[in-house]
Scaffold this motif. Structure first.
Motif, PDB file in Angstrom:
ATOM      1  N   UNK A  17      41.242 -59.449  17.133  1.00 51.26           N
ATOM      2  CA  UNK A  17      40.237 -59.162  17.898  1.00 51.26           C
ATOM      3  C   UNK A  17      39.030 -59.831  16.861  1.00 51.26           C
ATOM      4  N   UNK A  18      38.046 -60.332  17.714  1.00 51.03           N
ATOM      5  CA  UNK A  18      36.683 -60.689  16.980  1.00 51.03           C
ATOM      6  C   UNK A  18      36.221 -59.398  16.235  1.00 51.03           C
ATOM      7  N   UNK A  19      35.523 -59.461  14.888  1.00 51.68           N
ATOM      8  CA  UNK A  19      35.160 -58.371  14.382  1.00 51.68           C
ATOM      9  C   UNK A  19      33.555 -58.458  14.602  1.00 51.68           C
ATOM     10  N   UNK A  20      32.952 -57.135  15.283  1.00 52.44           N
ATOM     11  CA  UNK A  20      31.588 -57.347  15.363  1.00 52.44           C
ATOM     12  C   UNK A  20      30.603 -57.612  14.107  1.00 52.44           C
ATOM     13  N   UNK A  21      29.650 -58.258  14.212  1.00 58.44           N
ATOM     14  CA  UNK A  21      28.982 -58.498  13.121  1.00 58.44           C
ATOM     15  C   UNK A  21      28.189 -57.438  12.775  1.00 58.44           C
ATOM     16  N   UNK A  22      27.981 -57.018  11.515  1.00 63.29           N
ATOM     17  CA  UNK A  22      27.361 -55.878  11.019  1.00 63.29           C
ATOM     18  C   UNK A  22      25.639 -56.558  10.685  1.00 63.29           C
ATOM     19  N   UNK A  23      24.843 -55.454  10.581  1.00 60.93           N
ATOM     20  CA  UNK A  23      23.725 -55.900  10.141  1.00 60.93           C
ATOM     21  C   UNK A  23      23.254 -56.569   9.034  1.00 60.93           C
ATOM     22  N   UNK A  24      24.195 -56.068   7.774  1.00 59.21           N
ATOM     23  CA  UNK A  24      24.013 -56.626   6.541  1.00 59.21           C
ATOM     24  C   UNK A  24      24.634 -57.967   6.527  1.00 59.21           C
ATOM     25  N   UNK A  25      25.782 -58.717   7.277  1.00 57.78           N
ATOM     26  CA  UNK A  25      26.394 -59.589   7.559  1.00 57.78           C
ATOM     27  C   UNK A  25      25.026 -60.640   8.258  1.00 57.78           C
ATOM     28  N   UNK A  26      24.598 -60.030   9.115  1.00 57.11           N
ATOM     29  CA  UNK A  26      23.355 -60.773   9.812  1.00 57.11           C
ATOM     30  C   UNK A  26      22.123 -61.161   8.883  1.00 57.11           C
ATOM     31  N   UNK A  27      21.688 -60.082   7.963  1.00 57.64           N
ATOM     32  CA  UNK A  27      20.631 -60.221   7.272  1.00 57.64           C
ATOM     33  C   UNK A  27      21.026 -61.340   5.917  1.00 57.64           C
ATOM     34  N   UNK A  28      22.386 -61.020   5.440  1.00 59.06           N
ATOM     35  CA  UNK A  28      22.655 -62.234   4.485  1.00 59.06           C
ATOM     36  C   UNK A  28      22.813 -63.569   5.024  1.00 59.06           C
ATOM     37  N   UNK A  29      23.211 -63.797   6.510  1.00 59.47           N
ATOM     38  CA  UNK A  29      23.203 -65.151   6.972  1.00 59.47           C
ATOM     39  C   UNK A  29      21.977 -65.703   7.103  1.00 59.47           C
ATOM     40  N   UNK A  30      20.874 -64.915   7.456  1.00 64.43           N
ATOM     41  CA  UNK A  30      19.572 -65.211   7.687  1.00 64.43           C
ATOM     42  C   UNK A  30      18.758 -65.571   6.296  1.00 64.43           C
ATOM     43  N   UNK A  31      18.914 -64.747   5.406  1.00 66.08           N
ATOM     44  CA  UNK A  31      18.536 -65.070   3.973  1.00 66.08           C
ATOM     45  C   UNK A  31      19.248 -66.394   3.441  1.00 66.08           C
ATOM     46  N   UNK A  32      20.275 -66.619   3.788  1.00 65.56           N
ATOM     47  CA  UNK A  32      21.019 -67.981   3.498  1.00 65.56           C
ATOM     48  C   UNK A  32      20.286 -69.066   4.205  1.00 65.56           C
ATOM     49  N   UNK A  33      19.810 -69.080   5.185  1.00 67.28           N
ATOM     50  CA  UNK A  33      19.113 -70.061   5.944  1.00 67.28           C
ATOM     51  C   UNK A  33      17.693 -70.227   5.636  1.00 67.28           C
ATOM     52  N   UNK A  34      17.034 -69.127   5.047  1.00 66.00           N
ATOM     53  CA  UNK A  34      15.729 -69.328   4.882  1.00 66.00           C
ATOM     54  C   UNK A  34      15.171 -70.184   3.669  1.00 66.00           C
TER      55      UNK A  34
END
Length: 101
Positions: A84-101
């Motif tokens: 099953x796909x794992x729900x994305x946590x808030x910290x994962x989303x924040x880390x990914x957003x910070x990596x793209x910034x």
């Protein structure tokens, strides 16, 4: 690959039918004990697989039917199942957003 999985399930079913014949005393003396020993080992192995993959089976439509098939067929039933796909946590989303910034 699908043909290999079907053949594995068919062979596992044949083994359980041989085990049923051993329970009905249709086999000779040394073979019955060997089949009993192999069936006990296989049941233990499939029980361990059931325990290890319980998270994968709990989210399925019919988890009890899947558990029964794992006890009978083992990895031949587990292999084609998708996790099953794992729900994305808030910290994962924040880390990914910070990596793209």
């Amino acid at each position: 690959m699908k043909a290999l999985l079907i053949m594995g399930k068919a062979l596992a079913l044949v083994f359980w039918l041989v085990f049923g014949a051993a329970l009905a005393k249709r086999l000779g003396a040394p073979f019955e004990q060997l089949v009993y020993l192999l069936a006990a080992f296989l049941a233990l192995l499939h029980g361990v697989q059931l325990w290890l993959f319980s998270g994968l089976l709990s989210g399925r439509a019919n988890p009890w039917l899947d558990r029964l098939q794992v006890l009978l067929f083992g990895i031949f039933h587990l292999y084609p199942l998708k996790p099953l796909p794992q729900p994305e946590t808030a910290t994962d989303a924040a880390m990914e957003e910070a990596a793209h910034a």
